[in-house]
Design a protein around this motif. Structure first.
Motif, mmCIF file in Angstrom:
data_model
loop_
_atom_site.group_PDB
_atom_site.id
_atom_site.type_symbol
_atom_site.label_atom_id
_atom_site.label_comp_id
_atom_site.label_asym_id
_atom_site.label_seq_id
_atom_site.Cartn_x
_atom_site.Cartn_y
_atom_site.Cartn_z
ATOM 1 N N ALA A 164 0.818 -1.216 0.000
ATOM 2 C CA ALA A 164 0.000 0.000 0.000
ATOM 3 C C ALA A 164 0.854 1.269 0.000
ATOM 4 O O ALA A 164 0.374 2.337 -0.364
ATOM 5 N N LYS A 165 2.128 1.156 0.386
ATOM 6 C CA LYS A 165 3.015 2.324 0.458
ATOM 7 C C LYS A 165 3.904 2.461 -0.772
ATOM 8 O O LYS A 165 4.663 3.420 -0.886
ATOM 9 N N ARG A 166 3.840 1.557 -1.700
ATOM 10 C CA ARG A 166 4.750 1.573 -2.849
ATOM 11 C C ARG A 166 4.487 2.696 -3.837
ATOM 12 O O ARG A 166 5.336 2.995 -4.666
ATOM 13 N N SER A 167 3.357 3.352 -3.740
ATOM 14 C CA SER A 167 3.055 4.438 -4.677
ATOM 15 C C SER A 167 3.423 5.813 -4.109
ATOM 16 O O SER A 167 3.273 6.821 -4.798
ATOM 17 N N ARG A 168 3.941 5.876 -2.893
ATOM 18 C CA ARG A 168 4.315 7.185 -2.328
ATOM 19 C C ARG A 168 5.677 7.620 -2.857
ATOM 20 O O ARG A 168 6.544 6.798 -3.150
ATOM 21 N N LYS A 169 5.855 8.917 -2.966
ATOM 22 C CA LYS A 169 7.104 9.477 -3.487
ATOM 23 C C LYS A 169 8.202 9.408 -2.428
ATOM 24 O O LYS A 169 7.952 9.578 -1.243
ATOM 25 N N VAL A 170 9.426 9.170 -2.895
ATOM 26 C CA VAL A 170 10.582 9.097 -2.003
ATOM 27 C C VAL A 170 10.957 10.494 -1.510
ATOM 28 O O VAL A 170 11.260 10.676 -0.331
#
Length: 136
Positions: A71-77
């Motif tokens: 679920a967190k893989r689409s957040r920007k670094v």
């Protein structure tokens, strides 16, 4: 009465050897030159957030693609908090960390010496140490 108060106060005085470690607050360039991390207070502890990436990014920005939580893989670094709960520990700082490069969470040990910040990150018994440089 005054003498007893002074003796009690002396019993709670902090010895010189227990002085607080050097501050980690500020902007730090990573050892690999890929980014700048800002260390700042968050509540009564310190946290670290990726201020910006210094590498070429895909359109829309680099994503946290290796996070174990899908679920967190689409957040920007860029802007991502990667250190939290950092508190003084001996002559350094100890808290929790996260590496978006490999998606691992770890126990972080940080120590400042001059304009360098040495970080040792450990997962179980496996540790890695890197040294960052303070930005002006």
């Amino acid at each position: 009465m005054g003498r007893i108060f002074l003796m009690a106060l002396a019993a709670f005085a902090v010895p010189a050897s227990a002085a607080a470690p050097a501050s980690i607050a500020g902007r730090w360039k990573t050892d690999d030159g890929k980014g700048i991390v800002v260390m700042a207070p968050c509540g009564d502890k310190m946290c670290g957030r990726i201020e910006r990436l210094l590498i070429k990014q895909p359109a829309g920005g680099q994503l946290d693609e290796r996070n174990p939580d899908k679920a967190k893989r689409s957040r920007k670094v860029a802007g991502l908090q990667i250190y939290w709960d950092l508190a003084p520990n001996g002559d350094g700082w100890k808290g929790e960390g996260y590496s978006p490069e490999d998606g691992r969470y770890y126990t972080a040990h940080l120590r400042v010496k001059g304009n360098t910040l040495t970080m040792k990150g450990c997962v179980a018994v496996f540790c890695r140490t890197v040294t960052w440089t303070r930005m002006a």
